[in-house]
Design a protein around this motif. Structure first.
Motif: not given
Length: 295
Positions: A184-190
């Motif tokens: 499971s992962a998070w995408v940390v947006r710019e």
């Protein structure tokens, strides 16, 4: 009659002796010029000396050249050996410098994992036929290693513990993941004002050498360069472990969700030192959250 012949021979010998003495006396006296016979004799001797001197000099020079060639050959062998030793020292120094930098980076990363209990380990084997799938490290149950623990380098996550022995363990690399292995992962947006996007690492694309982050909602807009980190929602992997960056986003084959291609932070093929991360802090309740399968 015989006595007459003896007298003649005696006279001849005496005359010859006198002539010889005269010639010797004539030749040894100080003179500015030589007589014609002396000149002829001197030239004849000089030519003979020249004839014999040239081949002797040639042979002597050839022998000396051969000797010099052997000396140069031996010196060349010594220089080549020293050059090989020097190259070996340079290569060894480069290897040790690289390992030293890796160890320093690993130690620095270890100090930053305050919520986790990392164990340092060294890669001791990689199978030639499964080079891109798994490797063996020099830590096992006796060092607190357990199945499914996260494995990382100073750059980022590289895989998980697949099997454990008493003193050694096998690591399943991210490049060997399939749909039976999920993170499971998070995408940390710019854009800091935008919320993180959830997804699951569910495989590896051999053609691009990138991880597949699937299950992303269609209305989520991801950009190239967005950072992907572990979420910790599966209850096994700790949160905030660096995984990679978004390279491309496509719709899945059914058009229901999106799939992002993730470029791993860590080099999955050149690995020497790793950290096995033991999750030592309690995690949130994931009863209603997407689950990881063994990761």
């Amino acid at each position: 009659m015989p006595s007459l012949f003896r007298r003649k021979r005696l006279v001849i010998v005496l005359i010859g002796f006198i002539v010889l003495v005269a010639l010797i006396g004539f030749s040894i006296r100080d003179r500015d010029s030589l007589s014609t016979p002396e000149k002829f004799l001197q030239d004849a001797v000089g030519w003979m000396q020249t004839v014999f001197h040239k081949p002797v000099s040639l042979v002597d020079g050839t022998i000396e050249n051969i000797h010099d060639m052997f000396d140069v050959y031996e010196q060349n062998k010594v220089l080549k050996a020293r050059l090989s030793e020097y190259k070996g020292v340079i290569q060894e120094n480069q290897r040790l410098t690289k390992e030293n930098n890796e160890l320093r980076d690993t130690l620095d990363k270890t100090e930053g994992l305050s919520d986790y209990s990392p164990t340092q380990a060294t890669v001791i084997a990689r199978s030639s036929d499964r080079w891109f799938e798994q490797m063996t490290i020099n830590k096992g149950e006796e060092h607190g290693i357990e199945k499914d623990m996260a494995v990382m380098t100073s750059e980022g996550l590289i895989g998980k513990i697949k099997s454990v022995g008493a003193f050694h363990s096998t690591v399943q690399l991210l490049s060997g993941f399939d749909r039976s292995n999920k993170i499971s992962a998070w995408v940390v947006r710019e854009d800091e004002n935008e919320d993180e996007v959830f997804g699951l690492i569910e495989g590896y694309d051999d053609e691009t050498g990138q991880l597949l982050l699937e299950g992303i909602k269609l209305d989520e807009e991801l950009k190239e360069g967005d950072t992907v980190i572990s979420s910790g929602l599966g209850g096994v992997f700790p949160s905030n472990l660096r995984i990679g960056t978004v390279e491309d986003v496509v719709n899945d084959q059914f058009g229901l969700t999106k799939t992002a291609y993730i470029e791993p932070f860590a080099d999955l093929f050149d690995i020497n030192h790793v950290m096995v991360v033991d999750r030592s802090v309690e995690t949130i309740d994931t009863e209603n959250e997407p689950e990881e399968d063994g990761s």
